[in-house]
Design a protein around this motif. Structure first.
Motif, PDB file in Angstrom:
ATOM      1  N   PHE A 106     -16.764  29.627 -73.907  1.00 43.40           N
ATOM      2  CA  PHE A 106     -16.326  29.141 -74.376  1.00 43.40           C
ATOM      3  C   PHE A 106     -17.022  27.317 -74.614  1.00 43.40           C
ATOM      4  CE2 PHE A 106     -13.205  32.028 -74.028  1.00 43.40           C
ATOM      5  CZ  PHE A 106     -12.652  32.017 -75.033  1.00 43.40           C
ATOM      6  N   HIS A 107     -17.338  26.832 -75.516  1.00 42.11           N
ATOM      7  CA  HIS A 107     -18.253  24.846 -75.342  1.00 42.11           C
ATOM      8  C   HIS A 107     -16.719  24.594 -74.921  1.00 42.11           C
ATOM      9  CE1 HIS A 107     -21.331  26.899 -75.646  1.00 42.11           C
ATOM     10  NE2 HIS A 107     -21.475  26.836 -76.498  1.00 42.11           N
ATOM     11  N   THR A 108     -16.486  23.712 -74.532  1.00 40.26           N
ATOM     12  CA  THR A 108     -15.072  22.617 -73.863  1.00 40.26           C
ATOM     13  C   THR A 108     -15.657  21.517 -74.553  1.00 40.26           C
ATOM     14  OG1 THR A 108     -14.833  22.590 -71.853  1.00 40.26           O
ATOM     15  CG2 THR A 108     -14.427  24.821 -72.993  1.00 40.26           C
ATOM     16  N   ASP A 109     -14.523  20.790 -74.483  1.00 42.33           N
ATOM     17  CA  ASP A 109     -14.442  19.482 -74.384  1.00 42.33           C
ATOM     18  C   ASP A 109     -13.376  18.647 -73.515  1.00 42.33           C
ATOM     19  OD1 ASP A 109     -16.477  18.891 -76.455  1.00 42.33           O
ATOM     20  OD2 ASP A 109     -14.782  18.287 -78.157  1.00 42.33           O
ATOM     21  N   GLY A 110     -14.106  19.625 -72.155  1.00 41.72           N
ATOM     22  CA  GLY A 110     -13.457  19.466 -70.408  1.00 41.72           C
ATOM     23  C   GLY A 110     -11.716  19.890 -70.604  1.00 41.72           C
ATOM     24  N   LEU A 111     -10.746  20.525 -71.511  1.00 42.93           N
ATOM     25  CA  LEU A 111     -10.165  20.950 -71.623  1.00 42.93           C
ATOM     26  C   LEU A 111      -9.978  23.083 -70.958  1.00 42.93           C
ATOM     27  CD1 LEU A 111      -6.988  21.232 -70.717  1.00 42.93           C
ATOM     28  CD2 LEU A 111      -6.945  21.271 -73.249  1.00 42.93           C
ATOM     29  N   PHE A 112      -9.343  23.641 -70.288  1.00 44.71           N
ATOM     30  CA  PHE A 112      -9.474  25.347 -70.157  1.00 44.71           C
ATOM     31  C   PHE A 112      -8.815  25.928 -69.542  1.00 44.71           C
ATOM     32  CE2 PHE A 112     -11.295  29.612 -69.602  1.00 44.71           C
ATOM     33  CZ  PHE A 112     -11.381  29.939 -70.490  1.00 44.71           C
ATOM     34  N   ARG A 113      -7.508  26.121 -70.490  1.00 42.68           N
ATOM     35  CA  ARG A 113      -5.853  26.952 -69.396  1.00 42.68           C
ATOM     36  C   ARG A 113      -6.429  28.627 -70.061  1.00 42.68           C
ATOM     37  NH1 ARG A 113      -3.450  22.074 -70.810  1.00 42.68           N
ATOM     38  NH2 ARG A 113      -3.904  20.489 -69.192  1.00 42.68           N
ATOM     39  N   ILE A 114      -6.272  29.723 -68.857  1.00 38.89           N
ATOM     40  CA  ILE A 114      -5.539  30.082 -69.271  1.00 38.89           C
ATOM     41  C   ILE A 114      -3.799  30.996 -68.682  1.00 38.89           C
ATOM     42  CG2 ILE A 114      -7.845  31.241 -68.949  1.00 38.89           C
ATOM     43  CD1 ILE A 114      -7.152  32.594 -65.740  1.00 38.89           C
ATOM     44  N   GLU A 115      -3.855  31.967 -69.589  1.00 36.43           N
ATOM     45  CA  GLU A 115      -2.603  32.387 -69.139  1.00 36.43           C
ATOM     46  C   GLU A 115      -1.657  33.652 -69.924  1.00 36.43           C
ATOM     47  OE1 GLU A 115       2.283  31.153 -70.547  1.00 36.43           O
ATOM     48  OE2 GLU A 115       0.616  30.916 -71.808  1.00 36.43           O
ATOM     49  N   ALA A 116      -1.212  34.745 -68.996  1.00 32.88           N
ATOM     50  CA  ALA A 116      -0.908  36.151 -69.482  1.00 32.88           C
ATOM     51  C   ALA A 116       0.451  36.166 -70.009  1.00 32.88           C
ATOM     52  CB  ALA A 116      -0.888  36.582 -67.847  1.00 32.88           C
ATOM     53  N   VAL A 117       0.097  36.578 -71.303  1.00 30.80           N
ATOM     54  CA  VAL A 117       1.166  37.106 -71.886  1.00 30.80           C
ATOM     55  C   VAL A 117       2.148  38.281 -71.123  1.00 30.80           C
ATOM     56  CG1 VAL A 117       2.168  38.322 -74.339  1.00 30.80           C
ATOM     57  CG2 VAL A 117       0.332  36.635 -73.789  1.00 30.80           C
ATOM     58  N   GLY A 118       3.821  38.019 -71.282  1.00 28.44           N
ATOM     59  CA  GLY A 118       5.118  38.991 -70.645  1.00 28.44           C
ATOM     60  C   GLY A 118       5.248  38.644 -69.614  1.00 28.44           C
ATOM     61  N   ASP A 119       6.055  39.170 -68.789  1.00 29.90           N
ATOM     62  CA  ASP A 119       7.020  39.551 -67.195  1.00 29.90           C
ATOM     63  C   ASP A 119       5.588  39.453 -66.270  1.00 29.90           C
ATOM     64  OD1 ASP A 119       6.988  42.060 -67.362  1.00 29.90           O
ATOM     65  OD2 ASP A 119       9.035  42.578 -67.907  1.00 29.90           O
ATOM     66  N   ASP A 120       6.110  38.992 -65.364  1.00 32.05           N
ATOM     67  CA  ASP A 120       5.976  39.288 -64.223  1.00 32.05           C
ATOM     68  C   ASP A 120       5.342  40.589 -63.587  1.00 32.05           C
ATOM     69  OD1 ASP A 120       7.590  40.452 -63.745  1.00 32.05           O
ATOM     70  OD2 ASP A 120       8.286  39.277 -61.501  1.00 32.05           O
TER      71      ASP A 120
END
Length: 139
Positions: A100-114
């Motif tokens: 990913f070429h970013t402009d300074g923001l990159f976040r990750i998240e898992a979909v679903g429950d724990d």
């Protein structure tokens, strides 16, 4: 007629082919100019569980390339990133690598429950100012 050499050849061929995955027909590539890299910034790894808040990898308004790898997953990974001043969202399913070429923001998240989640790793490079394209793709 002796079948020993024939059986040996067939067995050798079976072992050789066992390590080669079949062609999926979905191969993608991204051209990457390593001359764009200004400096190595960081690398990391971890586990992201579903139901947890998104994990921030980059939030500094600088240009970066993030090589992101999912090693193990039982859910989808949502990736929030900014490119060309525009917020974007990408979903990765299963294992894989993307750049990913970013402009300074990159976040990750898992979909679903724990009970859902994924293991990941990343390498972060700071890019030179004024070079390159804002892009995302599979390596």
């Amino acid at each position: 007629m002796k079948f020993g050499p024939l059986i040996f050849s067939g067995t050798l061929l079976a072992f050789a082919c066992a390590g080669v995955p079949p062609y999926s027909g979905q191969a993608r590539a991204q051209v990457f100019d390593f001359g764009q890299i200004d400096s190595f910034e960081s690398f990391g790894s971890g586990t992201q569980a579903g139901g947890s808040p998104p994990k921030t990898v980059v939030d500094d308004n600088e240009r970066h390339t993030v090589f992101f790898t999912i090693f193990d997953s039982n859910t989808q990974a949502k990736i929030y990133w900014k490119s060309s001043g525009e917020s974007r969202t990408t979903t990765m399913s299963g294992t894989g690598v993307k750049a990913f070429h970013t402009d300074g923001l990159f976040r990750i998240e898992a979909v679903g429950d724990d009970s859902k989640g994924f293991r990941y790793g990343y390498v972060l490079f700071r890019l030179k100012q004024g070079s390159g394209s804002d892009d995302e793709g599979r390596i």
